[in-house]
Design a protein around this motif. Structure first.
Motif, short mmCIF file in Angstrom:
data_model
loop_
_atom_site.label_atom_id
_atom_site.label_comp_id
_atom_site.label_asym_id
_atom_site.label_seq_id
_atom_site.Cartn_x
_atom_site.Cartn_y
_atom_site.Cartn_z
N ARG A 116 -1.01 -4.57 2.69
CA ARG A 116 -0.62 -5.24 1.46
C ARG A 116 -1.81 -6.02 0.89
NH1 ARG A 116 3.57 -6.81 -1.57
NH2 ARG A 116 3.41 -8.78 -2.67
N ASP A 121 -7.95 -6.43 2.10
CA ASP A 121 -6.87 -7.15 2.78
C ASP A 121 -7.43 -8.04 3.88
OD1 ASP A 121 -7.66 -5.23 4.57
OD2 ASP A 121 -5.68 -4.37 4.89
N ALA A 129 -9.65 -1.09 0.86
CA ALA A 129 -8.62 -2.11 1.08
C ALA A 129 -9.25 -3.49 1.11
CB ALA A 129 -7.88 -1.84 2.39
N TYR A 186 0.81 -1.21 0.00
CA TYR A 186 0.00 0.00 0.00
C TYR A 186 0.85 1.27 0.00
CZ TYR A 186 -4.13 -2.89 1.01
OH TYR A 186 -5.14 -3.81 0.96
N CYS A 209 -8.30 2.05 -5.78
CA CYS A 209 -8.08 3.50 -5.76
C CYS A 209 -9.29 4.13 -6.44
CB CYS A 209 -6.80 3.85 -6.52
SG CYS A 209 -5.33 2.98 -5.95
N LEU A 212 0.92 3.09 -3.31
CA LEU A 212 -0.36 3.45 -3.90
C LEU A 212 -0.32 4.75 -4.70
CD1 LEU A 212 -2.89 2.55 -1.05
CD2 LEU A 212 -2.87 1.61 -3.36
N PHE A 220 -6.27 -3.34 -3.61
CA PHE A 220 -6.75 -2.04 -3.12
C PHE A 220 -7.40 -1.31 -4.28
CE2 PHE A 220 -6.62 2.36 -1.79
CZ PHE A 220 -6.72 2.32 -0.40
#
Length: 294
Positions: free
Chosen positions: A201, A192, A190, A160, A206, A163, A204
């Protein structure tokens, strides 16, 4: 956090560990997600995330720890052969077991067996997860109703902390379509919460929100809907890199005493500042947990 409430959640985690420990001891198949979630009285949707937040390790890390503990318990028995131990904890050959054993304990199985004090010390260490920072943090959380809203998102996979590159590509996509003047917010989702996923990590999304007419997606960016219903909102000030670990701590320290449970929706973040324009220590982001009253 009320003791009985926190204890209730910890007992749920203990029931999960007991199921995993039984499977490891018997050399059988590991329980499915539905069985683990049912034992913890948690929704499968958020099970792995809540387990990680409360236990300090992923399910995969717990299984690995329990398998090593079982291996040491077997090695402590004088009549147990290394080959039998290797097979009992899931290794196809004693050579593979020996290599992994040395990497983990800096000794061969025979060497550690010959040092009873060191062997029992390692067993004791493996009975619980690696020690986590137990310091509690005061989370000022407000539960708010959020109207559904649309965003356009692109998927990123990896650390992350990288990003910014993915967001740069999304901003370039928006600039090509003359959308930046309509920019209404920067968001992130996220993903995760898997069995092996570590905070900070994984996948993800955006995302960008725009004012005015709905923005059509394409192969590069897909429309998503966020919000709707009740959300627990907590404002973070500081580095965005810490948001993964802090979101876990928020779940572990705020949720059990809150009178709320998590709904089957993804957590999301609202980034209020641009790291290229605002000093790291002053960056602001709101973390949203989907909640419902107990």
């Amino acid at each position: 956090m009320k003791t009985h409430t926190r204890q209730d959640y910890l007992q749920r985690i203990d029931r999960v560990v007991a199921l995993l420990q039984l499977a490891v001891a018997e050399g059988g198949e590991l329980p499915e997600l539905a069985q683990l979630a049912a034992a913890a009285h948690l929704s499968p949707f958020h099970f792995h995330r809540i387990y990680r937040a409360l236990s300090g390790e992923t399910i995969g890390q717990t299984v690995a720890r329990l398998r090593w503990l079982r291996a040491l318990q077997l090695l402590a028995e004088p009549a147990e052969r290394v080959t039998e131990t290797a097979l009992a904890v899931g290794y196809e050959t004693p050579q593979a077991f020996a290599r992994a054993f040395r990497q983990t304990f800096d000794a061969t199985p025979s060497e550690l067996r010959g040092q009873q004090g060191r062997l029992h010390e390692a067993m004791q260490r493996l009975r619980r997860p690696a020690k986590q920072d137990a310091a509690e943090q005061a989370f000022e959380v407000e539960v708010v109703s959020v109207e559904p809203f649309r965003v356009v998102a692109t998927r990123y996979e990896g650390e992350y902390r990288e990003l910014d590159q993915a967001y740069g590509r999304l901003f370039a996509w928006a600039a090509e379509r003359a959308l930046l003047e309509r920019l209404a917010g920067i968001y992130g989702i996220a993903h995760d919460g898997g069995p092996e996923a570590l905070s900070g990590r994984g996948a993800f999304d955006c995302a960008l929100a725009f004012e005015g007419d709905e923005v059509q997606g394409d192969a590069q960016a897909q429309p998503l809907q966020l919000g709707g219903g009740l959300w627990a909102r907590w404002r973070h000030v500081g580095s965005y890199d810490a948001l993964g670990a802090l979101s876990d701590r928020l779940i572990a320290q705020w949720l059990p005493d809150s009178g709320y449970v998590l709904r089957d929706e993804h957590l999301f973040r609202h980034f209020l500042d641009d790291p290229e324009e605002v000093p790291e220590a002053a960056l602001r982001a709101d973390v949203y947990l989907p909640v419902a009253r107990c």
